[in-house]
Enzyme design. Sequence first.
Site, PDB file in Angstrom:
ATOM      1  N   LYS A  31      -1.174  50.284  53.870  1.00 43.90           N
ATOM      2  CA  LYS A  31      -0.629  51.391  54.660  1.00 43.90           C
ATOM      3  C   LYS A  31       0.448  50.908  55.613  1.00 43.90           C
ATOM      4  CE  LYS A  31      -1.517  54.025  53.050  1.00 43.90           C
ATOM      5  NZ  LYS A  31      -2.234  54.382  51.876  1.00 43.90           N
ATOM      6  N   LYS A  60       5.930  58.244  44.760  1.00 45.55           N
ATOM      7  CA  LYS A  60       4.545  58.704  44.896  1.00 45.55           C
ATOM      8  C   LYS A  60       3.741  58.563  43.606  1.00 45.55           C
ATOM      9  CE  LYS A  60       1.297  61.060  47.123  1.00 45.55           C
ATOM     10  NZ  LYS A  60       0.533  60.191  48.026  1.00 45.55           N
ATOM     11  N   TRP A  83      14.079  57.582  40.788  1.00 47.09           N
ATOM     12  CA  TRP A  83      13.539  56.278  41.208  1.00 47.09           C
ATOM     13  C   TRP A  83      14.013  55.321  40.122  1.00 47.09           C
ATOM     14  CZ3 TRP A  83      10.244  52.417  39.441  1.00 47.09           C
ATOM     15  CH2 TRP A  83       9.735  51.547  40.417  1.00 47.09           C
ATOM     16  N   CYS A  93      10.390  59.611  39.496  1.00 48.45           N
ATOM     17  CA  CYS A  93      11.450  60.552  39.165  1.00 48.45           C
ATOM     18  C   CYS A  93      10.846  61.947  39.074  1.00 48.45           C
ATOM     19  CB  CYS A  93      12.165  60.257  37.853  1.00 48.45           C
ATOM     20  SG  CYS A  93      12.988  58.683  37.839  1.00 48.45           S
ATOM     21  N   GLU A 115       3.685  49.489  53.619  1.00 51.83           N
ATOM     22  CA  GLU A 115       4.551  50.403  52.879  1.00 51.83           C
ATOM     23  C   GLU A 115       5.370  51.321  53.763  1.00 51.83           C
ATOM     24  OE1 GLU A 115       2.587  53.198  50.234  1.00 51.83           O
ATOM     25  OE2 GLU A 115       0.893  53.353  51.591  1.00 51.83           O
ATOM     26  N   GLU A 165      -6.697  48.009  52.200  1.00 45.53           N
ATOM     27  CA  GLU A 165      -6.017  49.305  52.247  1.00 45.53           C
ATOM     28  C   GLU A 165      -5.183  49.430  53.526  1.00 45.53           C
ATOM     29  OE1 GLU A 165      -4.923  51.725  50.866  1.00 45.53           O
ATOM     30  OE2 GLU A 165      -4.776  53.341  52.327  1.00 45.53           O
ATOM     31  N   HIS A 193     -10.951  29.626  55.380  1.00 47.72           N
ATOM     32  CA  HIS A 193     -10.679  28.890  54.135  1.00 47.72           C
ATOM     33  C   HIS A 193      -9.184  28.857  53.818  1.00 47.72           C
ATOM     34  CE1 HIS A 193     -14.940  28.544  53.518  1.00 47.72           C
ATOM     35  NE2 HIS A 193     -15.054  29.841  53.762  1.00 47.72           N
ATOM     36  N   ARG A 241       8.800  61.750  44.476  1.00 45.61           N
ATOM     37  CA  ARG A 241       8.670  60.993  43.231  1.00 45.61           C
ATOM     38  C   ARG A 241       9.812  59.992  43.034  1.00 45.61           C
ATOM     39  NH1 ARG A 241       5.080  63.705  39.868  1.00 45.61           N
ATOM     40  NH2 ARG A 241       5.880  62.535  38.113  1.00 45.61           N
ATOM     41  N   ASN A 262      12.139  61.669  33.052  1.00 44.44           N
ATOM     42  CA  ASN A 262      11.216  60.916  33.896  1.00 44.44           C
ATOM     43  C   ASN A 262      10.444  60.008  32.954  1.00 44.44           C
ATOM     44  OD1 ASN A 262       9.123  60.027  35.538  1.00 44.44           O
ATOM     45  ND2 ASN A 262       7.988  61.958  35.396  1.00 44.44           N
ATOM     46  N   GLY A 263      10.640  58.691  33.086  1.00 49.46           N
ATOM     47  CA  GLY A 263       9.932  57.772  32.189  1.00 49.46           C
ATOM     48  C   GLY A 263      10.892  56.724  31.666  1.00 49.46           C
TER      49      GLY A 263
HETATM   50  C1  F6R Z   1      -0.311  53.792  48.681  1.00 52.87           C
HETATM   51  C2  F6R Z   1      -0.385  54.649  47.506  1.00 52.87           C
HETATM   52  C3  F6R Z   1      -0.451  54.002  46.177  1.00 52.87           C
HETATM   53  C4  F6R Z   1      -1.295  54.852  45.216  1.00 52.87           C
HETATM   54  C5  F6R Z   1      -1.235  54.276  43.800  1.00 52.87           C
HETATM   55  C6  F6R Z   1      -2.090  55.064  42.843  1.00 52.87           C
HETATM   56  O1  F6R Z   1      -0.375  54.542  49.850  1.00 52.87           O
HETATM   57  O2  F6R Z   1      -0.354  55.843  47.608  1.00 52.87           O
HETATM   58  O3  F6R Z   1      -0.927  52.704  46.252  1.00 52.87           O
HETATM   59  O4  F6R Z   1      -2.609  54.857  45.668  1.00 52.87           O
HETATM   60  O5  F6R Z   1       0.093  54.296  43.365  1.00 52.87           O
HETATM   61  O6  F6R Z   1      -1.684  56.390  42.775  1.00 52.87           O
HETATM   62  P1  F6R Z   1      -2.668  57.513  42.254  1.00 52.87           P
HETATM   63  O7  F6R Z   1      -3.787  57.610  43.219  1.00 52.87           O
HETATM   64  O8  F6R Z   1      -1.824  58.742  42.203  1.00 52.87           O
HETATM   65  O9  F6R Z   1      -3.146  57.063  40.901  1.00 52.87           O
END
Ligand code: F6R
Length: 591
Positions: A473, A586, A73, A2, A476, A469, A492, A28, A99-100
């Site tokens: 990517k 984000k 969000w 948010c 998502e 990772e 396995h 956000r 926000n929260g």
């Molecule tokens: C995926 C992504 C998330 C963040 C995670 C931690 O692309 O961006 O998995 O890496 O939410 O966020 P930060 O780095 O802001 O603590």
Amino acid sequence: MCGIFGYVGNSKDATIMAVDGLKSLEYRGYDSWGVAWKEGGALLYKKEIGKISGVDGASLSTGCSLAIGHTRWATHGGVTVENAHPHFNESKTIAVVQNGIFENYQELRDELKAKGHVFVSETDTEVAPHLIEEYLKQTNDFAQAVRMACKRFTGRYGIVVINTESNVMVAARTGSPLIVGVQKASGYFVASDTPAFLHHTRTVQYLDDGEMLMTDGTTILFCDIFTGEEKPKREIEITWTAEQAEKGDYAHYMLKEIMDQKESVARSVNQSDEEIHAIAEAIKNAKGTFLVACGTAHKACAASEYFFSVVAGHHVNVAPASEFTVYHHFLKPESLLFVVSQSGETADVLEAMTVAKSKGAKVLAIVNVKGSSIDRAADYTLLIHAGPERAVASTKAFTGQLAVLLLVAHALAGKLHQGKQLLLETSSMINDMLNPRYVERIEALAKKIKDEEDMYIIGKSWNYPLALESAIKIQEVSYIHAEGFAGGELKHGPIALIDKGTPCVVLAGNDETLPDILSNAIQLKARGAFVIGVAPNENEIFDEWVRVPDAGPAQAIVNVIPIQVLAYFLAVQRGKDPDMPRNLAKSVTVK
Ligand code: F6R
């Protein structure tokens, strides 16, 4: 999670600034949005489901100086207009954005209902304007009423409140970020993140946990929520510019941020030798070093476990922040917690820091956002200098995190200079890689596999966390079911998933793990997999070869680049918005 925004001052463009500010906070949360503003002594508002991107603030009002806004969000209650913020009391004299989460909202709601209050949404936030209304009956002072309400809330939150009776904006936080933008002589902004007001000012003040502020646009006062004690604040100039936070001519922020890596990895090397040495010394002397983060940042930590082992022969412990609280038995005052975060606001990471501090352990942070909660709560911070990252999928922050962790590992091995040299060479390799022909080749590869529903990625050593990772990517942004495995683990169990034509990415480097990972690739191929090799050298096992430079211990940094580009094009070709994937936000400020 948010985005919230507030403005009060002498400009008449408050709604225009609110809508523009929310557009830059949309990363956000983008389920719904809303703005409330004061005009002619009344609070007017607009709330809608969906993204704010196409909205013009001037269509709301062209003559108001006090406005708040929110981009959501969803946590409590579905995505409906009723649940969108701002929320009001029944007479619509008080408006709140949050926000929260108010964890005790149910109890407060029951208490307020018993007093006759009627609620129209399913949100936790709606209790705030009703509770403030109750306290306004006891004190005629708006800021005081907000403070009394804040004393009742439990959980992590940030709120901005306005009312019809004053031209004052009140904001408070416990957990969720709130930053003040100071525009001398013309007004004050409050927002979840600085890009919301960067077009207007780069002078900021930070509201800390347990604090609130009140401003009429001319003066501002900060105080402790619980004691009421005044808190003087410094004004700080931030270095990020509004242009850095824009996508310019790129179709999406994600692509722009991938391209930014031509320079951002070199910027992350920009660390003082003295400070890195001091951190290496702290790791050497610590009784247990724990690296903790979430999501992509956690994968950077997991890769660094290999950096520390291979480069420095040093053992570190890595855990997802959300799991770290159960590690507390191992923590001693001599332990070291190393947290990594792009946003510097991730709730699980902040909680891990609280646990470590309660045990007397020191906390070091690697963050991208200066002035973020993690930066300010840490005993020591290294900035990755990636610049603003707006796309939900982390790209340049990830390579920046890997670079700084690799640098620390080199310092621990007494090879800081070599580490810096390696990273500068890696940066110029990335610059060479990201040329139009390379990008087009990956775009063509994406076209070949875009209709697949499953993908697997394997790696060994630091390429194993990189496989994890890579899966994040691809999942998502493209919504393809992607999974990463350690190459040796395939036989396995996971190999049962491989069918004729299943795309499998093999991440490799020119190191001692190459024979093993190639042998895992052969096992995949024997089951009919379409093998995509990401490696410095071609191999007959690969159905497609994506060339990457040989970067030695920095191989993970160069190997992730084509994967980021692939994920981007998979999303675009499947008709998805890579900047705002479904269900995500984000900055994850809730647990
Ligand atoms: C995926 C992504 C998330 C963040 C995670 C931690 O692309 O961006 O998995 O890496 O939410 O966020 P930060 O780095 O802001 O603590």
